[in-house]
Design a protein around this motif. Sequence first.
Motif, PDB file in Angstrom:
ATOM      1  N   ARG A   1       0.875  -0.731   0.081  1.00 61.11           N
ATOM      2  CA  ARG A   1       0.270   0.072  -0.066  1.00 61.11           C
ATOM      3  C   ARG A   1       0.928   1.342  -0.050  1.00 61.11           C
ATOM      4  O   ARG A   1       0.591   2.190  -0.747  1.00 61.11           O
ATOM      5  N   ILE A   2       1.344   1.151   0.183  1.00 64.35           N
ATOM      6  CA  ILE A   2       2.581   2.352   1.035  1.00 64.35           C
ATOM      7  C   ILE A   2       3.818   2.746  -0.216  1.00 64.35           C
ATOM      8  O   ILE A   2       2.971   2.967  -1.323  1.00 64.35           O
ATOM      9  N   THR A   3       3.819   1.296  -0.414  1.00 68.56           N
ATOM     10  CA  THR A   3       4.681   1.155  -2.298  1.00 68.56           C
ATOM     11  C   THR A   3       4.051   1.686  -3.368  1.00 68.56           C
ATOM     12  O   THR A   3       4.271   2.755  -4.077  1.00 68.56           O
ATOM     13  N   ALA A   4       3.201   1.271  -3.279  1.00 66.53           N
ATOM     14  CA  ALA A   4       1.984   2.021  -4.512  1.00 66.53           C
ATOM     15  C   ALA A   4       1.207   3.395  -4.462  1.00 66.53           C
ATOM     16  O   ALA A   4       1.277   4.365  -5.410  1.00 66.53           O
ATOM     17  N   THR A   5       1.840   4.415  -3.377  1.00 67.06           N
ATOM     18  CA  THR A   5       1.840   5.889  -4.056  1.00 67.06           C
ATOM     19  C   THR A   5       2.951   6.724  -3.369  1.00 67.06           C
ATOM     20  O   THR A   5       2.711   7.480  -3.767  1.00 67.06           O
ATOM     21  N   LEU A   6       3.909   6.042  -3.882  1.00 64.58           N
ATOM     22  CA  LEU A   6       5.144   6.206  -4.435  1.00 64.58           C
ATOM     23  C   LEU A   6       5.379   6.950  -5.367  1.00 64.58           C
ATOM     24  O   LEU A   6       6.498   8.066  -5.460  1.00 64.58           O
ATOM     25  N   GLY A   7       4.257   7.334  -6.179  1.00 61.37           N
ATOM     26  CA  GLY A   7       4.762   7.940  -7.473  1.00 61.37           C
ATOM     27  C   GLY A   7       5.963   6.919  -8.319  1.00 61.37           C
ATOM     28  O   GLY A   7       6.063   7.297  -9.468  1.00 61.37           O
TER      29      GLY A   7
ATOM     30  N   VAL B   1      -1.391  -2.279  -5.972  1.00 64.46           N
ATOM     31  CA  VAL B   1      -0.588  -1.372  -6.426  1.00 64.46           C
ATOM     32  C   VAL B   1      -2.361  -0.692  -7.811  1.00 64.46           C
ATOM     33  O   VAL B   1      -1.896   0.729  -7.759  1.00 64.46           O
ATOM     34  N   ASN B   2      -2.892  -1.693  -7.736  1.00 68.41           N
ATOM     35  CA  ASN B   2      -3.764  -0.909  -9.386  1.00 68.41           C
ATOM     36  C   ASN B   2      -5.164  -0.039  -7.930  1.00 68.41           C
ATOM     37  O   ASN B   2      -4.840   0.860  -8.407  1.00 68.41           O
ATOM     38  N   TYR B   3      -5.515  -0.292  -6.673  1.00 66.17           N
ATOM     39  CA  TYR B   3      -5.758   0.860  -6.328  1.00 66.17           C
ATOM     40  C   TYR B   3      -5.437   1.972  -5.865  1.00 66.17           C
ATOM     41  O   TYR B   3      -5.324   3.371  -5.726  1.00 66.17           O
TER      42      TYR B   3
END
Length: 353
Positions: free
Chosen positions: A68-74, A99-101
Motif C-alpha cells: 500500500r505504501i509502495t503504491a503511493t510513491l509515484g 497496487v492498482n487501487y
Amino acid sequence: MPFAPRPPRGSPYMAGAFGIPIPPKGDINMEDYRANSLNQPMRFRDVLKSGKTIVGTAIALASVPAARITATLGFDWVFIDAEHTPMGPETLIELIKTVNYYSEGAMAPVVRLPTHGSVVPLIPQPIEANNIDQCNPTSPFRHEWIAWALDAGAAGIILPHTETAEQARKVVNAARFAPHGDRSFPPFAQTYGYTDGTPEGVSLLDMWSNNAAVIMQLESAEAVKNAAEICAVPGVDAIMIGTGDLRLSMRLPFGFDGAEPEFLSAIETIENEAKKNNLPLVGFALGPPAVEAKLKRGYQMLMVSADMIALIAGQSGGLGMARSVITDFKKADTKKVEGVKGHGAGKPVVNGQ
C-alpha cells in the motif's frame, strides 16, 4: 482519459516535517494509460511502445500493508517477485489489486511468475524405477499462474528461465485470447455492469489481450544460444536479462556484473537481438552509475529500488545516524568537562568563573 486528473498527491509540509524527499516528475505520465476501471490492467503495452523510460521498484516482501505504501510513491511500475518470494495465489492477487487501487491506476504491477506452468498428466502411469516422468508428453500446458496474475489485473508478466522459442510461444498463447491465443475466459474476474467497461469499439477480451505485456527473462547459456529465436516470437513485448543466474549458468563467479569477455558477449547477444525486434530491455539499476550504464545500453524499464532494500537502508541509516550523533555528542561533552576541570584547577569557582 477515463479518469479526471487527481488532486495533489500529498502535503509538502508533512513530508518536510519527516524529512521525506518528493521526487520530480518522470519521463511519462502513467495516468494517461489507465484503463477504464482499476479492476483492469493499464495499457502497459502502449507504455512500452512509447519508448519512454519508466522507473520502477520491486516488491520482495509478501506484505499487502507494505505494498500500500509502495503504491503511493509515484513509481511508474512495480516488479512483484513471485519467483523468489514464497506466496500463494491469494496473496499475489491482493498485491496486484493493492497496487492498482492505491496508485489509482498510475503504477503498473508487473509480476515475475514462479513458473511457466506445468504439464497435466492425461494418462495416470505407475511409478517405476526406470520411469520417473509421470506425465504424458502430449498433455496440455497448464497456465494457472499466468491466468491468476492477468485475471487480477497485472499490467505485465515476466517469465523467468525462458530458454527456447517454444516456451515463449506457449506463454504468449496462454496470455492472449483468441484469435491471438488460447487464454481461458475468467467468468469471475469483473463485476459485470460496474468494472467491465471498455473504450468504444474495444471488447473486454480485446482489452485484456491488448493491455498486458508478456516479458521473457533470459538467464542461461542455453537462452543466449536461442536468443534470436526467442526475441522473434510474435507477442513477446520486452526482454529481461537475469545476470546473476546467467553467470552461474556460465560457471562464472557469482555476481550481477563482470568483465569476462564471454559474459559481456552473452549480454551483448541478448541485448542486440532484443533491439533487432524492437523489444524494450528490462533491468535492475541500483545507484546512479548503474542507472547511467543501463541508459547508455538502451534499457527502457529500470528497477532502482526494492521494498526490502529500502527497509534495510532506512532502518540501518537511522540507526547509524543516531549512533554517530551520540558518539559525537559524548566526545564534545567529554572535552567540555575536561575543559572545565582544567580551568582554574585548584581555585574556588566564584560567579561561574
